[in-house]
Design a protein around this motif. Structure first.
Motif, PDB file in Angstrom:
ATOM      1  N   LEU A   1       5.159  11.536  -5.982  1.00 32.87           N
ATOM      2  CA  LEU A   1       4.164  10.410  -6.016  1.00 32.87           C
ATOM      3  C   LEU A   1       3.952  10.194  -7.464  1.00 32.87           C
ATOM      4  O   LEU A   1       3.512   9.249  -7.749  1.00 32.87           O
ATOM      5  CB  LEU A   1       2.836  10.689  -5.048  1.00 32.87           C
ATOM      6  CG  LEU A   1       3.103  10.508  -3.489  1.00 32.87           C
ATOM      7  CD1 LEU A   1       1.928  10.906  -2.761  1.00 32.87           C
ATOM      8  CD2 LEU A   1       3.916   9.350  -3.057  1.00 32.87           C
TER       9      LEU A   1
ATOM     10  N   ARG B   1       1.039  -1.112  -0.073  1.00 26.88           N
ATOM     11  CA  ARG B   1      -0.129  -0.283   0.006  1.00 26.88           C
ATOM     12  C   ARG B   1       0.971   1.140   0.030  1.00 26.88           C
ATOM     13  O   ARG B   1       1.079   1.901   1.060  1.00 26.88           O
ATOM     14  CB  ARG B   1      -0.990  -0.050   1.337  1.00 26.88           C
ATOM     15  CG  ARG B   1      -2.070   1.034   1.093  1.00 26.88           C
ATOM     16  CD  ARG B   1      -3.109   0.995   2.389  1.00 26.88           C
ATOM     17  NE  ARG B   1      -3.760  -0.069   2.719  1.00 26.88           N
ATOM     18  CZ  ARG B   1      -4.687  -0.366   2.127  1.00 26.88           C
ATOM     19  NH1 ARG B   1      -5.356   0.294   1.274  1.00 26.88           N
ATOM     20  NH2 ARG B   1      -5.435  -1.724   2.206  1.00 26.88           N
ATOM     21  N   PRO B   2       1.341   1.423  -1.168  1.00 27.65           N
ATOM     22  CA  PRO B   2       2.150   2.692  -1.222  1.00 27.65           C
ATOM     23  C   PRO B   2       1.532   3.950  -1.117  1.00 27.65           C
ATOM     24  O   PRO B   2       0.174   4.040  -1.319  1.00 27.65           O
ATOM     25  CB  PRO B   2       2.824   2.770  -2.507  1.00 27.65           C
ATOM     26  CG  PRO B   2       1.844   1.939  -3.368  1.00 27.65           C
ATOM     27  CD  PRO B   2       1.235   0.993  -2.450  1.00 27.65           C
ATOM     28  N   PRO B   3       2.032   5.205  -0.568  1.00 26.27           N
ATOM     29  CA  PRO B   3       1.269   6.349  -0.482  1.00 26.27           C
ATOM     30  C   PRO B   3       0.856   6.800  -2.069  1.00 26.27           C
ATOM     31  O   PRO B   3       1.543   6.510  -3.037  1.00 26.27           O
ATOM     32  CB  PRO B   3       2.096   7.353   0.175  1.00 26.27           C
ATOM     33  CG  PRO B   3       3.482   6.784   0.021  1.00 26.27           C
ATOM     34  CD  PRO B   3       3.401   5.367  -0.350  1.00 26.27           C
ATOM     35  N   VAL B   4      -0.187   7.632  -2.026  1.00 26.29           N
ATOM     36  CA  VAL B   4      -0.834   7.898  -3.378  1.00 26.29           C
ATOM     37  C   VAL B   4      -1.280   9.382  -3.355  1.00 26.29           C
ATOM     38  O   VAL B   4      -1.388   9.850  -2.277  1.00 26.29           O
ATOM     39  CB  VAL B   4      -1.918   6.964  -3.602  1.00 26.29           C
ATOM     40  CG1 VAL B   4      -1.575   5.636  -4.380  1.00 26.29           C
ATOM     41  CG2 VAL B   4      -3.119   7.221  -2.492  1.00 26.29           C
TER      42      VAL B   4
ATOM     43  N   ARG C   1      -0.357  10.113   3.184  1.00 23.39           N
ATOM     44  CA  ARG C   1      -0.842  10.234   1.775  1.00 23.39           C
ATOM     45  C   ARG C   1      -1.444   8.848   1.242  1.00 23.39           C
ATOM     46  O   ARG C   1      -0.890   8.284   0.393  1.00 23.39           O
ATOM     47  CB  ARG C   1      -0.090  10.710   0.802  1.00 23.39           C
ATOM     48  CG  ARG C   1       0.590  12.115   1.294  1.00 23.39           C
ATOM     49  CD  ARG C   1      -0.449  13.359   0.497  1.00 23.39           C
ATOM     50  NE  ARG C   1       0.119  14.603   1.409  1.00 23.39           N
ATOM     51  CZ  ARG C   1      -0.249  15.094   2.385  1.00 23.39           C
ATOM     52  NH1 ARG C   1      -1.244  14.607   3.097  1.00 23.39           N
ATOM     53  NH2 ARG C   1       0.125  16.258   2.969  1.00 23.39           N
ATOM     54  N   GLY C   2      -2.676   8.359   2.006  1.00 22.51           N
ATOM     55  CA  GLY C   2      -3.135   7.156   1.579  1.00 22.51           C
ATOM     56  C   GLY C   2      -2.290   5.842   1.669  1.00 22.51           C
ATOM     57  O   GLY C   2      -2.614   4.854   1.254  1.00 22.51           O
ATOM     58  N   GLY C   3      -1.239   5.942   2.470  1.00 19.46           N
ATOM     59  CA  GLY C   3      -0.298   4.725   2.724  1.00 19.46           C
ATOM     60  C   GLY C   3      -0.681   4.090   3.877  1.00 19.46           C
ATOM     61  O   GLY C   3      -1.761   4.333   4.430  1.00 19.46           O
TER      62      GLY C   3
ATOM     63  N   SER D   1      -5.726  -0.953  -2.319  1.00 21.28           N
ATOM     64  CA  SER D   1      -4.632  -0.051  -2.451  1.00 21.28           C
ATOM     65  C   SER D   1      -4.322  -0.041  -4.012  1.00 21.28           C
ATOM     66  O   SER D   1      -5.126  -0.567  -4.868  1.00 21.28           O
ATOM     67  CB  SER D   1      -3.196  -0.833  -1.898  1.00 21.28           C
ATOM     68  OG  SER D   1      -3.030  -2.010  -2.359  1.00 21.28           O
TER      69      SER D   1
ATOM     70  N   CYS E   1       4.544  16.195  -2.518  1.00 21.54           N
ATOM     71  CA  CYS E   1       3.648  15.326  -2.933  1.00 21.54           C
ATOM     72  C   CYS E   1       3.906  14.831  -4.220  1.00 21.54           C
ATOM     73  O   CYS E   1       3.659  13.759  -4.528  1.00 21.54           O
ATOM     74  CB  CYS E   1       2.427  15.961  -2.553  1.00 21.54           C
ATOM     75  SG  CYS E   1       1.750  16.374  -0.913  1.00 21.54           S
TER      76      CYS E   1
ATOM     77  N   ARG F   1      -1.259  -7.271   7.425  1.00 17.67           N
ATOM     78  CA  ARG F   1       0.263  -6.553   7.114  1.00 17.67           C
ATOM     79  C   ARG F   1       0.949  -6.696   8.577  1.00 17.67           C
ATOM     80  O   ARG F   1       1.926  -6.734   8.726  1.00 17.67           O
ATOM     81  CB  ARG F   1       0.054  -5.139   6.662  1.00 17.67           C
ATOM     82  CG  ARG F   1       1.303  -4.669   6.059  1.00 17.67           C
ATOM     83  CD  ARG F   1       1.238  -3.165   5.537  1.00 17.67           C
ATOM     84  NE  ARG F   1       0.131  -3.092   4.674  1.00 17.67           N
ATOM     85  CZ  ARG F   1       0.184  -3.251   3.391  1.00 17.67           C
ATOM     86  NH1 ARG F   1       1.158  -4.145   2.874  1.00 17.67           N
ATOM     87  NH2 ARG F   1      -0.955  -3.201   2.519  1.00 17.67           N
TER      88      ARG F   1
END
Ligand SMILES: Cc1ncc(C[n+]2csc(CCOP(=O)(O)OP(=O)(O)O)c2C)c(N)n1
Lengths: 582, 199
Positions: free
Chosen positions: A369, A335-338, B55-57, B112, A366, B92
């Motif tokens: 990304l 789940r990498p940052p997006v 940021r959504g991670g 994700s 940012c 996880r």
């Protein structure tokens, strides 16, 4: 009074209690909240976001020369930017006390490297203090100012992510009544011309000897004798981890003043314990000096050099003890940052991603990304500013090898003011075959929304001159500076095409505010997939929006996340995405 | 404050691990949690990560409390309870949980990016696998929060579930909520908390 405080809050409180009156910083994780908390004391501390760390350090240095106790704060790589003034100020010495807070990021939670800035203290010959929890952040900072003024030295106050962002209980104190010292013109001390610098260096070497004496007696360094079979020398957060693992079963030399090291104290401790361990995060900074003094110890033979430590790692390394745990037979997906839903950077990177062989030199923010899947529209990211200047280098490498492709370089608005301007100048001055692009989202996004020279507001909340990116670029010599809304994909595409064909200096400014800025008007509508019209072509997934995904075999837009930027709507060839809530 | 249940636990340090996706509100939960534990007289340390991951991670927060806490951070096999705000995140971080630890898991999926773009599939069988291996409490926080009127209060529903699962009921959490949450959002969050306690 007791309060639960992060290390950063405690440093801010420490600055207040120590009588600091001027503080300057450039944001950077994990240091950012220091200044964000210092504004709580704005009645007695002037504070500012400087355009970059070098400026922040120089402002704080000037304030110190002017007689104020001053503080500069930055992340570890920020110290690289500020190194020039710092090294020389270490020669000159202070008037009001001066502390440079370096916030290192072991494990690179939010950084491009994990350099160990303790070496800076030794390299620049300035004293160093390392707290191990929030209480010490506050108390040690006060001692740091006393040492700074007594020994005429700047102080490197070195913290790490787990110190900055962990919360622990702090007993508050009163503000010390420290007057701003009178400013006295002193050319031999403050003008670092060669003749003066020669004398200054001699003073610095003498000062280091005096500081080592202090280190041996400093209240910041202490021995805790328990079981003497194992002796542990440690500093910073690693001390807390060691204590967690060994408790009373080991003796400790806990170091809070770590440059110069208290060699006498270390020798004494080593003679009183059977086996000596040095437990430190990242580099063997303490260990090397102990071994160089001929004292036997075990350190990086067992303790990892990579990434941050924790009690489990230490228990395993020294005691061979493992904690039982179970894993499940389920495969997890990374789940990498997006980029957020509605992020203005998306439209730009999507447009760039359509032509695969374009070279795009990126930068930090940012918008880094944009290098992630599915956009992958960035070739490099090195340090702040390199988005323009490394692109310039690539364009020259292409030029000498006869390649005609134009390079695109991107920086954010805060990065532009930080160190993008100089690169933008280089491109015009030395005729780079490249297009600088400023992704102006009207805020310093990545670090959590700090004001910058382009936002029209200061850290202390005052309105101020809003420096216009477009006018700056024009003044530098860009014949065309095209302002475009990056979420308007057609306009974005046309702009990029025009830029590629331009024969004179051409710059792009994408302008659209970050969707997370507070107080922006709420989105008028959201986007929704007409499931009957969806042809499962997956085009909309190429924009990389976390609100858009496949569900039951067709595209779907999660309504609680969508903010109606309409980028996905523009890429759908079948009109399957429409608006709701108009 | 009546502290009987808590006093017994004072002797050893307890470790709570909150995991989720950036933006799900783990930070607010840890803020309320630490405020409550501090009020109860514990030494408390809390660790979280800011910046990029938000940021959504994948994000984690650790809360440790007891008579005297040294490390703000735990390693694998050290957590007494794992509260997962998102299902896949539970898996996880599961190796941070003690083998006899408790899992509170939100029955909620956030795909994700590799899943969203079709490069990978959201894993199946998570709840079953959790239940087979751990004492597992499944919470439909999204549904509860939606019923209350604001999906964003999922986090406080989960706080309620955590308080119940970990038997931290001796603290007056409503009072703590009053002191930590802005007035505008208070009522709905109290509702969310109570709802979490009932689930
Ligand atoms: C020398 C240095 N200082 C600070 C940072 C921390 N940092 C990373 S990105 C960033 C801000 C970027 O803001 P902006 O350029 O406006 O881009 P945005 O995140 O808003 O897209 C900062 C301060 C860093 N990586 N390096």
């Amino acid at each position: 009074m007791k309060r639960l405080m992060s290390g950063n809050e405690a440093i801010a409180r420490g600055a207040y209690e120590a009588g600091v009156t001027v503080a300057a910083a450039y944001p950077g994780t994990p240091s950012t909240e220091i200044l964000e908390n210092i504004i709580e004391y704005k009645d007695c501390i002037y504070s500012e976001w400087a355009p970059n760390e070098k400026v922040a350090a120089e402002v704080a240095i000037g304030a110190s020369i002017g007689g104020a106790r001053s503080l500069a704060a930055m992340k570890h790589v920020g110290v690289n930017v500020a190194a020039d003034p710092i090294f020389t100020y270490a020669y000159l010495g202070v008037n009001g006390g001066f502390v440079l807070v370096s916030a290192d990021d072991p494990s690179m939670h939010s950084s491009q490297n994990e350099q160990d800035n303790r070496y800076y203290a030794k390299f620049a010959k300035m004293a160093m203090v390392e707290p191990s929890d929030s209480q010490e952040c506050k108390d040690f900072l006060k001692e740091a100012y006393r040492v700074s003024e007594k020994y005429d030295t700047p102080i490197l106050f070195r913290v790490t992510t787990r110190i900055c962002h962990s919360k622990s209980i702090v007993e508050l104190g009163e503000r010390e009544d420290v007057e701003v010292k009178p400013y006295v013109k002193n050319i031999p001390k403050y003008v670092a011309a060669p003749a003066n610098a020669k004398l200054a260096h001699a003073r610095v070497e003498k000062r280091l000897l005096e500081l080592e004496e202090y280190s041996n007696q400093s209240p910041l360094n202490r021995i805790e004798y328990n079981n003497k079979k194992i002796g542990i020398i440690s500093s910073g957060i690693a001390y807390q981890y060691a204590k967690e693992v060994f408790g009373e079963d080991a003796s400790y030399l806990k170091l809070g003043f770590t440059y110069p090291l208290p060699m006498k104290l270390i020798k004494e401790f080593s003679e009183n314990v059977e086996e000596l361990y040095v437990i430190e995060e990242l580099e063997p900074y303490i260990e090397e000096q102990i071994k160089a003094a001929g004292i036997k110890c075990i350190g990086k033979e067992v303790i990892p050099k990579l990434y941050e430590l924790n009690p489990e790692i230490i228990a395993k390394a020294i005691l061979g003890k493992t904690y039982e745990s179970k894993t499940l037979d389920v495969e997890v997906v990374p789940r990498p940052p997006v980029l957020c839903p509605g992020c203005p950077h998306r439209g730009f990177f999507y447009t760039m991603s359509k032509k695969k062989n374009r070279v795009i030199t990126g930068d930090i923010g940012c918008y880094t990304l944009g290098a992630n899947q599915p956009l992958e529209a960035m070739d490099t990211c090195i340090c702040m500013g390199a988005g323009f200047s490394a692109g310039m280098g690539i364009s020259k490498a292409f030029e000498v090898s006869g390649k005609k492709d134009k390079v695109f370089g991107v920086v954010g608005d805060s990065t532009f003011f930080h160190s993008g301007i100089t690169g933008a100048i280089d491109i015009v001055y030395n005729k780079g075959n490249m297009v600088p692009v400023v992704l102006d989202n009207r805020i310093t996004g990545m670090t959590g929304h700090q004001e910058n020279p382009g936002t029209g507001r200061t850290l202390m909340g005052e309105p101020t001159t809003e420096i216009d990116v477009v006018e700056v670029l024009k003044a530098i010599g860009y014949k065309t500076v095209k302002v475009v809304d990056p979420c308007d994909l057609k306009a974005m595409e046309n702009t990029v095409k025009e830029a590629e064909e331009a024969t004179e200096p051409y710059a792009i400014v994408t302008k659209r505010p970050c969707v997370l800025i507070k107080g922006l008007p709420a989105p008028k509508n959201k986007c929704i997939v007409d499931r009957d019209k969806c042809k499962k072509c997956r085009m909309c997934l190429k924009v990389g929006c976390p609100a858009v995904f496949f569900k039951d075999g067709k595209s779907y837009i999660e309504q609680s996340m969508c903010v109606g930027c309409e980028v996905c709507m523009q890429v759908c060839k079948f009109d399957a995405i429409g608006r709701v809530g108009e | 404050m009546p502290l009987e249940g808590l006093v017994n636990k004072m002797n050893s340090v307890k470790n709570i691990l909150l995991v989720g996706v950036g933006g799900q509100g783990t930070i607010l939960v840890s803020k309320v949690l630490t405020a409550g534990l501090m009020k109860a007289g514990y030494d408390v340390k809390m660790s979280e990560v800011h910046g990029m991951a938000q940021r959504g991670g994948s994000v984690t927060t650790q809360v440790r409390y007891g008579e005297k806490v040294y490390s703000p951070l735990i390693g694998k096999g050290m957590a007494d309870i794992l509260v997962a705000f998102e299902k896949m995140e539970a898996v996880r971080w599961i190796d941070y949980l003690k083998p006899d630890g408790i899992v509170v898991v939100n029955n909620y999926e956030i795909p994700s990016m590799p899943i969203a773009t079709g490069k990978a599939e959201y894993p199946h069988g998570i709840l079953e696998s959790l239940k087979d291996n751990f004492k597992t409490i499944v919470i439909d926080a999204a549904q509860a929060a939606t019923e209350i009127g604001n999906i964003k209060t999922q986090n406080i529903v989960l706080l309620g579930a955590l308080v119940k699962a970990f038997n931290l009921t001796e603290v007056d959490w409503i009072e703590v909520l009053r002191e930590t949450i802005t007035e505008k959002m208070l009522d709905i969050n109290i509702k969310a908390f109570n709802r979490g306690m009932e689930l």
